[in-house]
Scaffold this active site. Structure first.
Site, mmCIF file in Angstrom:
data_model
loop_
_atom_site.group_PDB
_atom_site.id
_atom_site.type_symbol
_atom_site.label_atom_id
_atom_site.label_comp_id
_atom_site.label_asym_id
_atom_site.label_seq_id
_atom_site.Cartn_x
_atom_site.Cartn_y
_atom_site.Cartn_z
ATOM 1 N N ASN A 71 0.854 -1.179 0.000
ATOM 2 C CA ASN A 71 0.000 0.000 0.000
ATOM 3 C C ASN A 71 0.891 1.230 0.000
ATOM 4 O OD1 ASN A 71 -1.652 2.169 0.629
ATOM 5 N ND2 ASN A 71 -2.684 1.180 2.320
ATOM 6 N N ARG A 112 -2.602 -1.978 -3.431
ATOM 7 C CA ARG A 112 -3.493 -0.830 -3.462
ATOM 8 C C ARG A 112 -3.136 -0.019 -4.704
ATOM 9 N NH1 ARG A 112 -2.524 4.837 -0.574
ATOM 10 N NH2 ARG A 112 -4.509 5.873 -1.019
ATOM 11 N N HIS A 149 -9.465 7.094 -1.422
ATOM 12 C CA HIS A 149 -9.404 6.482 -0.083
ATOM 13 C C HIS A 149 -10.507 5.447 0.109
ATOM 14 C CE1 HIS A 149 -7.210 10.380 1.163
ATOM 15 N NE2 HIS A 149 -6.315 9.408 1.093
ATOM 16 N N ARG A 151 -0.596 18.704 -0.934
ATOM 17 C CA ARG A 151 -1.571 18.991 -1.981
ATOM 18 C C ARG A 151 -2.523 20.097 -1.552
ATOM 19 N NH1 ARG A 151 -3.548 12.972 -2.697
ATOM 20 N NH2 ARG A 151 -2.115 12.583 -0.963
ATOM 21 N N GLU A 153 -6.391 -0.648 5.588
ATOM 22 C CA GLU A 153 -6.536 -0.926 4.157
ATOM 23 C C GLU A 153 -5.917 -2.265 3.783
ATOM 24 O OE1 GLU A 153 -6.286 3.658 2.494
ATOM 25 O OE2 GLU A 153 -4.500 2.707 3.337
#
Length: 402
Positions: A8, A96, A184, A244, A382
């Protein structure tokens, strides 16, 4: 015994998991989970991994510039796992992959055709997609006998209502794939499934999940399904993040292009890598550093981050027609009592009342007993979502071969 490796890659981190499969129904058993954080030139990356019982196998800081990129981080992670489990045979590697575009709404086996198609989405997620695919290519070489599969961050949001899926630009762009994808998704899927297990009555209600980390977004869930997300066409939209910008007037792009004379590549670099908390503070993209800094610029960066979370929270509550549950997850959401306190302050008007003591202790439920909205911290995972997908894919392959 079957084993699965999960990879991931975040914008500045690489999480990895080594799982043992215990059949086709039971949850995969996490034998080793770990991460390499603060990846990047000039940083002192850090690797930490532990066994299922919590025993720390490694907790080590690398020298500055020793892990300048994700390729190096992957090599370090695989080297460590081979030292720990030299005899283990991998049956699957689950990746991922941030962007599945309009094509992929469920996990898919990575073939060359699929890889080529996913590479076309790199401009939509330049901080992640190249790293995701580089990790997949490296894993294909390292583990050629293992099944390789991709799990997509965009898949969870694919059934948005049309009004939450489009932009008010000519329809031809929607047909070309220019739409709000949301991201996400693996994290939100885990939170949804966990809520269903621990509090089915909350799962069926109206939930806002705040995934707050170096990458940050929020999602409105109705009955466990995504209804609206703060992220859109790319992973730039919505909340400000580590580097970002978050929500931005498109006119700013025109200004940079026409008045500053910047090239598209320079604009991309500015918005993806030099903005957000780093750009506002002039110091760091790491919330821990900003909270400890005490400078006016660091405080302003934190204030803006919180302001945008609260503003998006109001919008998601409107999209859902109310709220019954608020969930914090992600590195900041799970660990920063200060950010949670600031987000919830004065939110009694929508029924949110934070218990300060529970919040400081990072308890599962951090709302007061009288709060109409239940406020929770649920550490996201995740990796287990990816491992479950690998388990299911291996089971289907075995069934087809029988």
């Amino acid at each position: 015994m079957s084993h699965v490796l999960t990879l991931n890659a975040g914008s500045s981190s690489l999480k990895f998991g080594f799982f043992r499969l215990n059949g086709t129904v039971e949850d995969p058993d996490p034998r080793i989970v770990g991460s390499i954080e603060r990846i990047g030139a000039g940083e002192r990356a850090h690797i930490k991994a532990k066994r299922q019982d919590g025993f720390v196998l490694i907790d080590q800081e690398f020298g500055r510039n020793h892990v300048p990129d994700h390729d190096t981080a992957l090599a370090r992670a695989v080297e460590f796992l081979k030292e720990q489990r030299p005899q283990a045979k991998l049956d699957a590697v689950g990746h991922r992959v941030v962007h599945g575009g309009p094509d992929y709404d469920e996990p898919v086996e990575l073939t060359q055709t699929v890889m080529d198609r996913l590479a076309q989405f790199e401009p939509l997620a330049p901080l992640h997609q190249p790293h995701n695919l580089a990790g997949a290519r490296a894993a294909l070489k390292l583990f050629p006998e293992a099944v390789q599969l991709a799990c997509f961050d965009t898949a969870f949001h694919r059934n948005h209502p049309w009004v939450n899926d489009t932009f008010a630009i000519p329809r031809k762009y929607y047909d070309q794939g220019v739409r709000r994808y949301g991201f996400h998704g693996l994290s939100y899927q885990y939170i949804s499934e966990t809520l269903h297990q621990i509090a089915p009555h909350l799962h069926m209600g109206r939930t806002v999940v705040a995934h707050l980390g170096n990458g940050a977004s929020m999602c409105g869930l109705m009955g466990g399904r995504s209804v609206a997300s703060t992220m859109g066409f790319s992973a730039l939209d919505g909340l400000p993040m580590g580097t970002r910008c978050g929500q931005l007037d498109p006119g700013v792009l025109l200004y940079m292009l026409m008045n500053e004379g910047m090239t598209p590549a320079e604009i991309e670099d500015e918005l993806y890598r030099k903005s957000g908390l780093l750009g506002l503070s002039g110091l760091s993209n790491d919330m821990r550093t900003l909270e400890a800094a005490g400078t006016e610029e660091a405080r302003q960066a934190i204030d803006y981050f919180v302001f945008r979370i609260r503003r998006e929270l109001g919008g998601l509550v409107a999209a859902l027609g109310g709220i019954s549950t608020m969930v914090f997850c992600g590195g900041i959401g799970e660990n920063s009592a200060l950010i949670r306190e600031k987000v919830c302050a004065g939110m009694g008007w929508i029924g949110m009342e934070l218990d300060e003591t529970r919040n400081m202790r990072n308890e599962r439920i951090i709302s007061t007993d009288f709060s109409r909205v239940r406020i929770l911290i649920i550490p996201t995972d995740e990796e287990i979502v990816i491992a479950r997908a690998a388990r299911d894919m291996l089971a289907r392959r075995a069934e087809a071969a029988a």
